[in-house]
Scaffold this motif. Sequence first.
Motif, PDB file in Angstrom:
ATOM      1  N   GLN A  53       0.805  -1.221   0.000  1.00 31.40           N
ATOM      2  CA  GLN A  53       0.000   0.000   0.000  1.00 31.40           C
ATOM      3  C   GLN A  53       0.841   1.276   0.000  1.00 31.40           C
ATOM      4  O   GLN A  53       0.749   2.092  -0.898  1.00 31.40           O
ATOM      5  N   ALA A  57       1.744   3.712  -3.090  1.00 29.81           N
ATOM      6  CA  ALA A  57       1.071   5.021  -3.000  1.00 29.81           C
ATOM      7  C   ALA A  57       2.086   6.155  -3.148  1.00 29.81           C
ATOM      8  O   ALA A  57       1.789   7.201  -3.746  1.00 29.81           O
ATOM      9  N   GLU A  60       2.639   7.660  -6.407  1.00 27.67           N
ATOM     10  CA  GLU A  60       1.547   8.496  -6.930  1.00 27.67           C
ATOM     11  C   GLU A  60       1.480   9.869  -6.266  1.00 27.67           C
ATOM     12  O   GLU A  60       0.750  10.745  -6.728  1.00 27.67           O
ATOM     13  N   TYR A 300      -9.807  -0.486   1.650  1.00 33.09           N
ATOM     14  CA  TYR A 300      -9.027   0.449   0.824  1.00 33.09           C
ATOM     15  C   TYR A 300      -9.916   1.003  -0.287  1.00 33.09           C
ATOM     16  O   TYR A 300      -9.714   2.110  -0.765  1.00 33.09           O
ATOM     17  N   LYS A 301     -10.855   0.140  -0.711  1.00 31.34           N
ATOM     18  CA  LYS A 301     -11.921   0.596  -1.627  1.00 31.34           C
ATOM     19  C   LYS A 301     -13.237   0.285  -0.936  1.00 31.34           C
ATOM     20  O   LYS A 301     -13.627  -0.886  -0.840  1.00 31.34           O
ATOM     21  N   TYR A 318      -7.120   7.093  -4.136  1.00 31.17           N
ATOM     22  CA  TYR A 318      -5.971   6.379  -3.568  1.00 31.17           C
ATOM     23  C   TYR A 318      -5.795   6.948  -2.163  1.00 31.17           C
ATOM     24  O   TYR A 318      -5.093   7.940  -1.956  1.00 31.17           O
ATOM     25  N   GLN A 319      -6.469   6.313  -1.211  1.00 32.38           N
ATOM     26  CA  GLN A 319      -6.547   6.885   0.144  1.00 32.38           C
ATOM     27  C   GLN A 319      -5.176   7.230   0.704  1.00 32.38           C
ATOM     28  O   GLN A 319      -4.954   8.323   1.249  1.00 32.38           O
TER      29      GLN A 319
END
Length: 369
Positions: A53, A57, A60, A300-301, A318-319
């Motif tokens: 994760q 992440a 991004e 996460y989703k 994208y938390q």
Amino acid sequence: MTNKPVSRRLFLGHMGLAGALALTPHWSRGAESPPGKKLGVALVGLGNYSTHQLGPALRETKFCALTGVVTGSRAKGEQWARDYGFSQKSIYSYDTMARVADDPAIDIVYVVTPNGLHAEHAIAAAKAGKHVILEKPMCNTVAECDAVLAACKAANVRHSIGYRLFWDPYHTELRRLARDQDFGSFQKMKGDRGFVMSTWRWRADKKLAGGGPLMDLGIYLIQGACMAKNGVAPASVTAHELPKTRPDISRDTEETLQWAMQWPDGAIAEFTTSYQQNYDHFRAEAPKGWIDFEEQAFGYKVGTVQTSRGQLHYPAPYQQALQMDDFAQCVQSGRVTPVPAEMGRRDLTIIEAIYRAAASGRREQVKAS
Ligand code: NAD
């Protein structure tokens, strides 16, 4: 009614909350960084959450990037440095972690080790003059949370908790409903969160995890309820541990726990958490309406979310990328994060009250400070 797409309204809503929080002045070393420079993040502990994760992440993120690691395995660190393109000089072991103090590539240290090590690693990071993010739960105990807060204060560094759902649009809508009271005040919450642990892991070890599923999963339900109550913590709790079906796994921690939380305005939440059941639901009811996270409530989703006005439809963000970018911006600007360590400490005061209630069989007060 189907809700409008998320982005601008939620973004602005979030900025409004953040703007209010920014009223608190806060010295920040990161504010010295030149505008436009991405802040460097070092991950401490390269286990599942970092690997699957947080690392991805950080590819991004716009305002921060992975620039170092703290790991028990030098070889793993070298692989990460190659994969993410940071200097081999920025690989540290837990024993050499204090040296991040001299590493200008690292601005933020993100602690992603087992819960029982969070305090030690966060304090080491603060003493090294780095801003700190701690994964949830913040620590094993309120006393440890206090030690982390004191270390951050002494070092003048910023702190935050990995409460990624503050950047999920469904949970943001829950918070907005709680704030704007479209349905009135939420008075009844219920939910559950659990997974089946088939072999022993540190998560079921009292010393490393601080407890069982309440620490790991129940904390999400506590977060959801506090969101529904507009950030107000419950005043008291009751709790009951269910008999263990796998005492070989949950040796010195609970396997399944049911608890209730009571607020001064009469609101009640009833929750269950388990290491031997798969579930993930949350529902909040108010006099004029309700919101129901029907599946993957805290994932996460996030899954299907219905309200008394109809189903909500938001794109999945994208938390973790948004969460880390927001903290980097907080460090740069001096704004206060919506998920500071004080919130992590608040949740530990609730968790400690729940464990006291499970042990005493009585209603226990949540100690506010
Ligand atoms: P994990 O077991 O996969 O990784 C833990 C890491 O810590 C490993 O790299 C391990 O080598 C290292 N470590 C250092 N000292 C250790 C010790 N004495 N014993 C065991 N491991 C040690 O765990 P994870 O799933 O990555 O969880 C790490 C933290 O992240 C926990 O606090 C957990 O609650 C949190 N987490 C948060 C989320 C979220 O959605 N916010 C999701 C998963 C995990």
